[in-house]
Structures are given as C-alpha cells and as structure tokens.
Design a protein around this motif. Structure first.
Motif, PDB file in Angstrom:
ATOM      1  N   GLY A   1       0.787  -1.234   0.000  1.00  0.00           N
ATOM      2  CA  GLY A   1       0.000   0.000   0.000  1.00  0.00           C
ATOM      3  C   GLY A   1       0.813   1.274   0.000  1.00  0.00           C
ATOM      4  O   GLY A   1       0.274   2.350   0.303  1.00  0.00           O
ATOM      5  N   ALA A   2       2.095   1.177  -0.349  1.00  0.00           N
ATOM      6  CA  ALA A   2       2.895   2.401  -0.443  1.00  0.00           C
ATOM      7  C   ALA A   2       2.253   3.355  -1.453  1.00  0.00           C
ATOM      8  O   ALA A   2       1.789   2.931  -2.513  1.00  0.00           O
ATOM      9  CB  ALA A   2       4.327   2.075  -0.854  1.00  0.00           C
ATOM     10  N   GLN A   3       2.234   4.617  -1.115  1.00  0.00           N
ATOM     11  CA  GLN A   3       1.584   5.613  -1.968  1.00  0.00           C
ATOM     12  C   GLN A   3       2.497   6.038  -3.116  1.00  0.00           C
ATOM     13  O   GLN A   3       2.054   6.232  -4.232  1.00  0.00           O
ATOM     14  CB  GLN A   3       1.214   6.834  -1.122  1.00  0.00           C
ATOM     15  N   GLN A   4       3.780   6.182  -2.810  1.00  0.00           N
ATOM     16  CA  GLN A   4       4.758   6.607  -3.818  1.00  0.00           C
ATOM     17  C   GLN A   4       5.937   5.637  -3.777  1.00  0.00           C
ATOM     18  O   GLN A   4       6.512   5.411  -2.696  1.00  0.00           O
ATOM     19  CB  GLN A   4       5.232   8.031  -3.538  1.00  0.00           C
ATOM     20  N   ILE A   5       6.273   5.096  -4.924  1.00  0.00           N
ATOM     21  CA  ILE A   5       7.389   4.152  -5.024  1.00  0.00           C
ATOM     22  C   ILE A   5       8.307   4.653  -6.130  1.00  0.00           C
ATOM     23  O   ILE A   5       7.904   4.707  -7.303  1.00  0.00           O
ATOM     24  CB  ILE A   5       6.888   2.728  -5.341  1.00  0.00           C
ATOM     25  N   VAL A   6       9.517   5.018  -5.753  1.00  0.00           N
ATOM     26  CA  VAL A   6      10.465   5.601  -6.707  1.00  0.00           C
ATOM     27  C   VAL A   6      11.550   4.569  -7.007  1.00  0.00           C
ATOM     28  O   VAL A   6      12.288   4.143  -6.113  1.00  0.00           O
ATOM     29  CB  VAL A   6      11.127   6.868  -6.131  1.00  0.00           C
ATOM     30  N   ALA A   7      11.643   4.159  -8.268  1.00  0.00           N
ATOM     31  CA  ALA A   7      12.709   3.254  -8.706  1.00  0.00           C
ATOM     32  C   ALA A   7      13.854   4.090  -9.261  1.00  0.00           C
ATOM     33  O   ALA A   7      13.636   4.983 -10.083  1.00  0.00           O
ATOM     34  CB  ALA A   7      12.185   2.298  -9.771  1.00  0.00           C
ATOM     35  N   VAL A   8      15.076   3.822  -8.804  1.00  0.00           N
ATOM     36  CA  VAL A   8      16.257   4.549  -9.264  1.00  0.00           C
ATOM     37  C   VAL A   8      17.187   3.565  -9.957  1.00  0.00           C
ATOM     38  O   VAL A   8      17.691   2.624  -9.310  1.00  0.00           O
ATOM     39  CB  VAL A   8      16.992   5.212  -8.079  1.00  0.00           C
ATOM     40  N   ASP A   9      17.375   3.728 -11.255  1.00  0.00           N
ATOM     41  CA  ASP A   9      18.242   2.794 -11.989  1.00  0.00           C
ATOM     42  C   ASP A   9      18.646   3.437 -13.304  1.00  0.00           C
ATOM     43  O   ASP A   9      17.820   4.080 -13.965  1.00  0.00           O
ATOM     44  CB  ASP A   9      17.494   1.478 -12.261  1.00  0.00           C
ATOM     45  N   PRO A  10      19.906   3.255 -13.722  1.00  0.00           N
ATOM     46  CA  PRO A  10      20.338   3.853 -14.989  1.00  0.00           C
ATOM     47  C   PRO A  10      19.785   3.131 -16.222  1.00  0.00           C
ATOM     48  O   PRO A  10      19.811   3.711 -17.313  1.00  0.00           O
ATOM     49  CB  PRO A  10      21.874   3.764 -14.937  1.00  0.00           C
TER      50      PRO A  10
ATOM     51  N   LEU B   1       7.905   0.456 -13.536  1.00  0.00           N
ATOM     52  CA  LEU B   1       6.632   1.174 -13.597  1.00  0.00           C
ATOM     53  C   LEU B   1       5.464   0.207 -13.864  1.00  0.00           C
ATOM     54  O   LEU B   1       4.361   0.403 -13.376  1.00  0.00           O
ATOM     55  CB  LEU B   1       6.683   2.255 -14.683  1.00  0.00           C
ATOM     56  N   GLN B   2       5.767  -0.851 -14.610  1.00  0.00           N
ATOM     57  CA  GLN B   2       4.716  -1.829 -14.928  1.00  0.00           C
ATOM     58  C   GLN B   2       4.353  -2.699 -13.722  1.00  0.00           C
ATOM     59  O   GLN B   2       3.267  -3.270 -13.685  1.00  0.00           O
ATOM     60  CB  GLN B   2       5.158  -2.713 -16.100  1.00  0.00           C
ATOM     61  N   VAL B   3       5.272  -2.848 -12.778  1.00  0.00           N
ATOM     62  CA  VAL B   3       5.008  -3.744 -11.637  1.00  0.00           C
ATOM     63  C   VAL B   3       4.767  -2.981 -10.337  1.00  0.00           C
ATOM     64  O   VAL B   3       4.761  -3.585  -9.265  1.00  0.00           O
ATOM     65  CB  VAL B   3       6.128  -4.793 -11.454  1.00  0.00           C
ATOM     66  N   GLY B   4       4.561  -1.660 -10.414  1.00  0.00           N
ATOM     67  CA  GLY B   4       4.128  -0.970  -9.199  1.00  0.00           C
ATOM     68  C   GLY B   4       4.803   0.335  -8.859  1.00  0.00           C
ATOM     69  O   GLY B   4       4.304   1.084  -8.016  1.00  0.00           O
ATOM     70  N   ALA B   5       5.970   0.642  -9.475  1.00  0.00           N
ATOM     71  CA  ALA B   5       6.603   1.924  -9.177  1.00  0.00           C
ATOM     72  C   ALA B   5       5.725   3.068  -9.702  1.00  0.00           C
ATOM     73  O   ALA B   5       5.076   2.934 -10.742  1.00  0.00           O
ATOM     74  CB  ALA B   5       7.988   1.995  -9.812  1.00  0.00           C
ATOM     75  N   THR B   6       5.694   4.163  -8.964  1.00  0.00           N
ATOM     76  CA  THR B   6       4.952   5.335  -9.426  1.00  0.00           C
ATOM     77  C   THR B   6       5.870   6.327 -10.133  1.00  0.00           C
ATOM     78  O   THR B   6       5.401   7.178 -10.892  1.00  0.00           O
ATOM     79  CB  THR B   6       4.265   6.047  -8.243  1.00  0.00           C
ATOM     80  N   HIS B   7       7.143   6.252  -9.857  1.00  0.00           N
ATOM     81  CA  HIS B   7       8.140   7.096 -10.510  1.00  0.00           C
ATOM     82  C   HIS B   7       9.379   6.246 -10.775  1.00  0.00           C
ATOM     83  O   HIS B   7       9.689   5.348  -9.989  1.00  0.00           O
ATOM     84  CB  HIS B   7       8.548   8.287  -9.626  1.00  0.00           C
ATOM     85  N   ALA B   8      10.079   6.543 -11.866  1.00  0.00           N
ATOM     86  CA  ALA B   8      11.321   5.836 -12.169  1.00  0.00           C
ATOM     87  C   ALA B   8      12.306   6.847 -12.724  1.00  0.00           C
ATOM     88  O   ALA B   8      11.993   7.532 -13.710  1.00  0.00           O
ATOM     89  CB  ALA B   8      11.069   4.709 -13.167  1.00  0.00           C
TER      90      ALA B   8
END
Ligand SMILES: [Zn+2]
Ligand SMILES: [Zn+2]
Length: 369
Positions: free
Chosen positions: A207-216, A225-232
């Motif tokens: 139930g995280a509201q914002q999930i930020v993925a950091v990767d080059p 983004l397809q599996v749940g991140a809201t920002h990448a």
C-alpha cells in the motif's frame, strides 16, 4: 550428472560430468527444474564474495524431490520444493527468536563450501568439490540438508519458484519483514534488478503511496513502472536527492532500500530518508568496503540503518505465502524472468547479466519446468 564448476576464481565456469553421493540420513536429493543466475554467483567468480573452489555454484533453485535420507520427515519424493540457502537449525537463539535467517549454525557457514552438517557430496574425477551456499544449483541434481527444502504448491511454475529461493524473498522480505512498509508511505528503491523489482512489487502490495525506482537502465525503469513503481528516475540524469525532497514536500522518504550492492549508495539512501525513517541495505557491497554516514545526523535524525539478509525471512512461512500471492495475481513474479538458458550456456547468462540485460536469467533443466 552435469554441473557447472568454478575450478578457480576468475575463470569461466565449465559444464562437466560430476558425481553426486546419495543423501545422508538428514539430506534430500532434488532434481532441479530451474536455477536463477544471481549477482552473488558472479561475485564469487570474481572473488568479491570469496567461497572455496573448485565448487559448483548456484543458490537460487527449485525442483522436485527425488530421494530422501532415512531420518527425513518433512518432504517426500515427488514434492515440489524451493531450495533455501539458509538451512536454519531451529534451536539456536536466533531461530528461537524468530530470526532463522541469522541462525548461529547456518549463517556463519554460508560460504564454507559444505552442507550445514559439514559434509560434501560432490566429486569430480574422484576429487571432492565444494558446495556453494549450501546448495550448488547449477547442476541437474543437488543433495541438500532437509532444512534447505521448503515444500511448495505444485501448481506454480518452477521457474518462478526458483526465484523465490533468493531474489524475490530478499526484496519482498526487506520491504515486508524488515522495513515493515505501511500503507500511504513513500519508498525509494536503488537498483531494480531481480531484488529491487521484487521490493517494488512488495511495496505496492503493502500500500505504499509513492514508489520511486532509481536505476540507470531504461528498460528496468520501464519494467518497474509496470510492476508498481509510481516514478522511475535515471540517477545520471536526475538529482535523486532533490527529486525525493520535492516529491515528499521536503521531508524525505519513509523507507529507502539499497539493492545495488554499492556502498556509496547507502549514504545517498541515508540522505534521502526522512527523520526517523528506515534505510534497508539489501545488496551486499564488496568484501572490505565501508559505508560513510554523516555523524551528527545519525544522532539527531534518529534514522534506522539496517541490513536485511535473505529478506529477514522465515522460509517455511514466507516462501509458500509469496507463491500464494503470485498464484492469486497479486505479485507478478513471472515478469522477473527475462530470459532462460540451458546449463551449457551459463557463462552467456553471466555475460547478459553483466551487460545489464536481465532482471533475472534462469537456467532451465528438461522441459517440465
Ligand atoms: Zn542470490
Ligand atoms: Zn539456528
């Protein structure tokens, strides 16, 4: 049987015929269906995570029980199992205290090159080989401790189940068991390979509201983004610290996970986390590396910096539960399998992993996985 042997550090693996002794009284023989290729295997090839050689690598597998020792009670031939590289004793203070991943018997011997009993069951031309992480799954068969066999439902693909043996449990457990992510929270994940993507899925499920993925890597950001991140975001293009600050109204993230195994990223994870937030270190930095954190903030901000080994899991509870979540469509774990390989192509799998092409590469055996 065929197995991929690391004869010496910094060499390519060689797929050769090796001999496997029958299981001892408390041991189980498992026919592998699938074995994931993990960065830890590669770090052992390079020597960054030392383990004795010659050895059969691989520590992320699933298969079907083939034979059991006289004293084995928890599994029987035909059972589907995930192989667990933390075969806990069930009796030490950590096992008794609900922290079996830190078992006094298993944890210190993880890279000793034997089974938990100290035995070795592999030989090549009459010479003993070492096991790896109690398992050695780059082989058609394994003999392992009964405690390494986690029975699972038979209706999930064993390619997916294999990943629960390391990457998935590591990422999911870091979020659920260690960080205990709460609904509405913000989570930043550094590095979205197999472990980081599993963490993104678990944060979304929590139930995280914002999930930020950091990767080059662009395609890993897209997959996240397809599996749940809201920002990448690409850390080479975007300043991570100011991005997270802006996203959280200046506060910082509730939880940051370092899943890339780079010591310098732990300091960045610390910086982007709010006061009293939690930083979970999941990737294992190189042997001998150190992490530098700002001394005054460590006190004044009351941030919690913690590691998480194997997702801080209780394997017999967590691994079947994770597969139930997959089966009910709530954890899209099959998205982690980027490519499959034959055992003979294990070195190609390493090459593709190092080229940044894989969430997970998986070796499959036979045609029934
Ligand atoms: Zn692993
Ligand atoms: Zn124990």
């Amino acid at each position: 049987m065929r197995a991929a042997v690391l004869f010496r550090e910094r060499e390519r693996l060689q797929v050769v015929d090796v001999d496997l002794a029958p299981p001892g009284p408390n041991e189980v023989r498992v026919r592998l269906a699938a074995s994931g290729i993990c960065a830890s295997d590669w770090h052992t090839v390079t020597g960054a995570i030392p383990s004795p050689t010659p050895s059969v690598l691989g520590h992320e597998g699933a298969g079907i029980v083939d034979a059991v020792g006289d004293a084995v009670r928890s599994v029987a031939p035909g059972d589907h199992v995930v192989l667990c590289w933390a075969p806990n004793c069930g009796r030490c203070r950590y096992c008794e205290g609900g922290r079996p991943n830190l078992c006094s018997v298993a944890a210190p011997a993880l890279l000793a090159g034997t089974l938990a009993s100290g035995a070795r069951r592999l030989t090549y031309r009459g010479q003993p080989l070492y096991h790896y992480s109690f398992l050695s799954t780059f082989a058609e068969l394994v003999v392992v401790d009964e405690a390494s066999c986690i029975p699972i439902r038979a209706d999930v693909p064993l390619t997916v189940a294999a990943l629960v043996g390391c990457a998935v449990t590591t990422g999911y457990g870091a979020v659920v068991n260690r960080a205990k992510v709460e609904p509405g929270s913000t989570v930043v994940v550094f590095g979205v390979g197999g472990v980081g993507l599993s963490a993104v899925m678990a944060a979304s499920l929590s139930g995280a509201q914002q999930i930020v993925a950091v990767d080059p890597a662009p395609w890993k950001r897209e997959l996240s983004l397809q599996v749940g991140a809201t920002h990448a975001i690409d850390p080479h293009q975007v300043d991570v610290e100011s991005f997270v600050r802006d996203l959280t109204g200046g506060e910082g993230t509730d939880v940051a996970l370092e899943a890339a195994g780079r010591a310098e990223l732990v300091a960045l994870a610390f910086t982007v986390t709010r006061r009293a937030g939690t930083i979970v270190c999941v990737g294992v930095p190189s042997s001998g590396s150190t992490v530098a954190l700002p001394g005054p903030d460590l006190v004044r901000h009351e941030k919690i910096v913690t590691g998480s080994l194997y997702g801080s899991c209780r394997p017999r509870a967590d691994m079947p539960r994770i597969l139930d979540l997959y089966a009910s469509g709530r954890l899209p774990l099959d998205r982690l399998v980027t490519r499959t390989y034959q055992l003979d192509d294990v070195n190609t799998g390493f090459d593709d992993m190092l080229a940044g092409q894989l969430a997970r590469g998986v070796i499959t055996f036979g045609d029934w996985s």
